[in-house]
Design a protein around this motif. Structure first.
Motif, PDB file in Angstrom:
ATOM      1  N   GLY A  17     125.638   6.690 -29.719  1.00 21.73           N
ATOM      2  CA  GLY A  17     127.080   6.753 -29.464  1.00 21.73           C
ATOM      3  C   GLY A  17     127.432   7.161 -28.049  1.00 21.73           C
ATOM      4  O   GLY A  17     128.570   7.559 -27.775  1.00 21.73           O
ATOM      5  N   LYS A  18     126.468   7.025 -27.119  1.00 23.69           N
ATOM      6  CA  LYS A  18     126.726   7.448 -25.729  1.00 23.69           C
ATOM      7  C   LYS A  18     127.958   6.768 -25.139  1.00 23.69           C
ATOM      8  O   LYS A  18     128.756   7.413 -24.461  1.00 23.69           O
ATOM      9  CB  LYS A  18     125.529   7.111 -24.831  1.00 23.69           C
ATOM     10  CG  LYS A  18     124.329   7.988 -25.045  1.00 23.69           C
ATOM     11  CD  LYS A  18     123.164   7.452 -24.230  1.00 23.69           C
ATOM     12  CE  LYS A  18     122.760   6.110 -24.749  1.00 23.69           C
ATOM     13  NZ  LYS A  18     121.803   5.338 -24.101  1.00 23.69           N
ATOM     14  N   SER A  19     128.104   5.464 -25.392  1.00 24.84           N
ATOM     15  CA  SER A  19     129.225   4.726 -24.798  1.00 24.84           C
ATOM     16  C   SER A  19     130.558   5.178 -25.387  1.00 24.84           C
ATOM     17  O   SER A  19     131.511   5.422 -24.643  1.00 24.84           O
ATOM     18  CB  SER A  19     129.079   3.223 -25.016  1.00 24.84           C
ATOM     19  OG  SER A  19     128.116   2.722 -24.138  1.00 24.84           O
ATOM     20  N   SER A  20     130.631   5.298 -26.716  1.00 29.02           N
ATOM     21  CA  SER A  20     131.892   5.702 -27.341  1.00 29.02           C
ATOM     22  C   SER A  20     132.280   7.103 -26.891  1.00 29.02           C
ATOM     23  O   SER A  20     133.445   7.370 -26.576  1.00 29.02           O
ATOM     24  CB  SER A  20     131.772   5.693 -28.864  1.00 29.02           C
ATOM     25  OG  SER A  20     131.213   4.490 -29.289  1.00 29.02           O
ATOM     26  N   VAL A  21     131.300   7.991 -26.846  1.00 27.07           N
ATOM     27  CA  VAL A  21     131.566   9.372 -26.428  1.00 27.07           C
ATOM     28  C   VAL A  21     131.981   9.401 -24.961  1.00 27.07           C
ATOM     29  O   VAL A  21     132.976  10.038 -24.585  1.00 27.07           O
ATOM     30  CB  VAL A  21     130.312  10.257 -26.645  1.00 27.07           C
ATOM     31  CG1 VAL A  21     130.496  11.635 -26.039  1.00 27.07           C
ATOM     32  CG2 VAL A  21     129.981  10.355 -28.122  1.00 27.07           C
ATOM     33  N   GLY A  22     131.235   8.674 -24.140  1.00 28.72           N
ATOM     34  CA  GLY A  22     131.516   8.656 -22.702  1.00 28.72           C
ATOM     35  C   GLY A  22     132.905   8.122 -22.403  1.00 28.72           C
ATOM     36  O   GLY A  22     133.635   8.680 -21.588  1.00 28.72           O
ATOM     37  N   LYS A  23     133.283   7.050 -23.098  1.00 28.10           N
ATOM     38  CA  LYS A  23     134.607   6.444 -22.885  1.00 28.10           C
ATOM     39  C   LYS A  23     135.707   7.416 -23.282  1.00 28.10           C
ATOM     40  O   LYS A  23     136.705   7.574 -22.572  1.00 28.10           O
ATOM     41  CB  LYS A  23     134.724   5.182 -23.735  1.00 28.10           C
ATOM     42  CG  LYS A  23     134.843   3.927 -22.905  1.00 28.10           C
ATOM     43  CD  LYS A  23     135.053   2.724 -23.788  1.00 28.10           C
ATOM     44  CE  LYS A  23     133.909   1.761 -23.611  1.00 28.10           C
ATOM     45  NZ  LYS A  23     133.947   0.634 -24.513  1.00 28.10           N
ATOM     46  N   ALA A  24     135.518   8.079 -24.434  1.00 27.23           N
ATOM     47  CA  ALA A  24     136.544   9.003 -24.935  1.00 27.23           C
ATOM     48  C   ALA A  24     136.736  10.161 -23.960  1.00 27.23           C
ATOM     49  O   ALA A  24     137.867  10.548 -23.638  1.00 27.23           O
ATOM     50  CB  ALA A  24     136.148   9.522 -26.316  1.00 27.23           C
ATOM     51  N   VAL A  25     135.632  10.694 -23.485  1.00 28.54           N
ATOM     52  CA  VAL A  25     135.696  11.845 -22.585  1.00 28.54           C
ATOM     53  C   VAL A  25     136.283  11.433 -21.229  1.00 28.54           C
ATOM     54  O   VAL A  25     137.114  12.143 -20.650  1.00 28.54           O
ATOM     55  CB  VAL A  25     134.281  12.454 -22.421  1.00 28.54           C
ATOM     56  CG1 VAL A  25     134.246  13.454 -21.303  1.00 28.54           C
ATOM     57  CG2 VAL A  25     133.832  13.084 -23.732  1.00 28.54           C
ATOM     58  N   ALA A  26     135.896  10.252 -20.752  1.00 26.20           N
ATOM     59  CA  ALA A  26     136.423   9.764 -19.472  1.00 26.20           C
ATOM     60  C   ALA A  26     137.937   9.582 -19.566  1.00 26.20           C
ATOM     61  O   ALA A  26     138.678   9.960 -18.647  1.00 26.20           O
ATOM     62  CB  ALA A  26     135.747   8.444 -19.095  1.00 26.20           C
ATOM     63  N   ALA A  27     138.409   9.045 -20.703  1.00 26.81           N
ATOM     64  CA  ALA A  27     139.852   8.826 -20.864  1.00 26.81           C
ATOM     65  C   ALA A  27     140.604  10.149 -20.833  1.00 26.81           C
ATOM     66  O   ALA A  27     141.663  10.272 -20.216  1.00 26.81           O
ATOM     67  CB  ALA A  27     140.116   8.087 -22.174  1.00 26.81           C
TER      68      ALA A  27
END
Ligand code: DC
Length: 226
Positions: A17-27
């Motif tokens: 889930g690195k991408s989903s987590v990364g996107k959420a945190v970046a947003a």
């Protein structure tokens, strides 16, 4: 601190889930999000398209040198990637492309070429960068480093459910075996093998849902920023 904020590294095995987590945190931070795996996938796609053997060192290196990336920031924080002017989109996420990506990514010189491009995108900060070696090799000086992991069985389970929901008839044993092969190759290659940086925050996501992982990562970021 860099010009536009922190450089946050999220590394780990495939399917955590690195991408989903990364996107959420970046947003949440108003940062950009970059998946370095997509850049390896772009190289794999071109290698495949040009009928190059993934183990042909010089031809893969030449293909890496020819790649031209541009990134356009999207409303959800992600950086939309154009390769030689074309957005390859879902084509990059085919299982075969992932496997060729894992094979071409053992090419040390091609890695160096892509790494320079990744550094160009990230050096001014204000970005969450996801991959295998962001915190160990690309940006050893990243402000915060995360390493996400989960058992191979749990990751196979997640992938199995995803494919089922997409209307396919997946084979669990086959998925598990592909994940194990990829893990082995990614963590045993000579150059930049997958491993947590010494100063990475390690999160085992096996028993957590996506929101719980986002919360855990967010808490650490706030702790760092305060
Ligand atoms: O994260 P992903 O599944 O999209 O990555 C595809 C492949 O690219 C992965 O098997 C290994 C390689 N990769 C890498 O070697 N280094 C990175 N920083 C990111 C991906």
């Amino acid at each position: 601190m860099r010009m536009n904020g922190m450089l946050i590294a999220i590394d780990g095995t495939a399917g955590t889930g690195k991408s989903s987590v990364g996107k959420a945190v970046a947003a949440k931070l108003g940062y950009g999000f970059l998946s370095t795996g997509e850049m390896y996938r772009a190289l794999a796609y071109k290698v495949f398209e040009k009928h190059i053997e993934p183990e042909d060192h010089d031809a893969v290196l030449a293909a890496a040198r020819q790649l031209h990336f541009t990134f356009v920031r999207q409303p959800d924080a992600s950086l939309k990637m154009y390769v030689d002017g074309e957005h390859l989109g879902a084509k990059l996420h085919l299982e075969e492309v992932g496997n060729v990506a894992s094979r071409v990514s053992t090419n040390g010189e091609a890695r160096r070429v892509l790494m320079e491009k990744m550094r160009d995108v990230g050096e001014d900060g204000g970005i969450v960068m996801e991959g295998r070696d962001v915190g160990t090799v690309i940006f050893p000086d990243a402000e915060i480093k995360f390493y996400l992991d989960a058992s191979a069985e749990e990751r196979a389970n997640r992938r199995f459910k995803q494919l089922q929901q997409a209307g396919e008839h997946p084979n669990y044993q086959q998925i598990l075996s592909l994940i194990q092969q990829r893990d082995y190759r990614d963590s045993h290659r000579a150059v930049a093998p997958l491993k947590p940086a010494k100063d990475a925050i390690i999160i085992d996501t096996s028993a957590l849902n996506l929101q719980q992982v986002i919360d855990a990562v967010w808490e650490k970021i706030q702790h760092y920023a305060s």
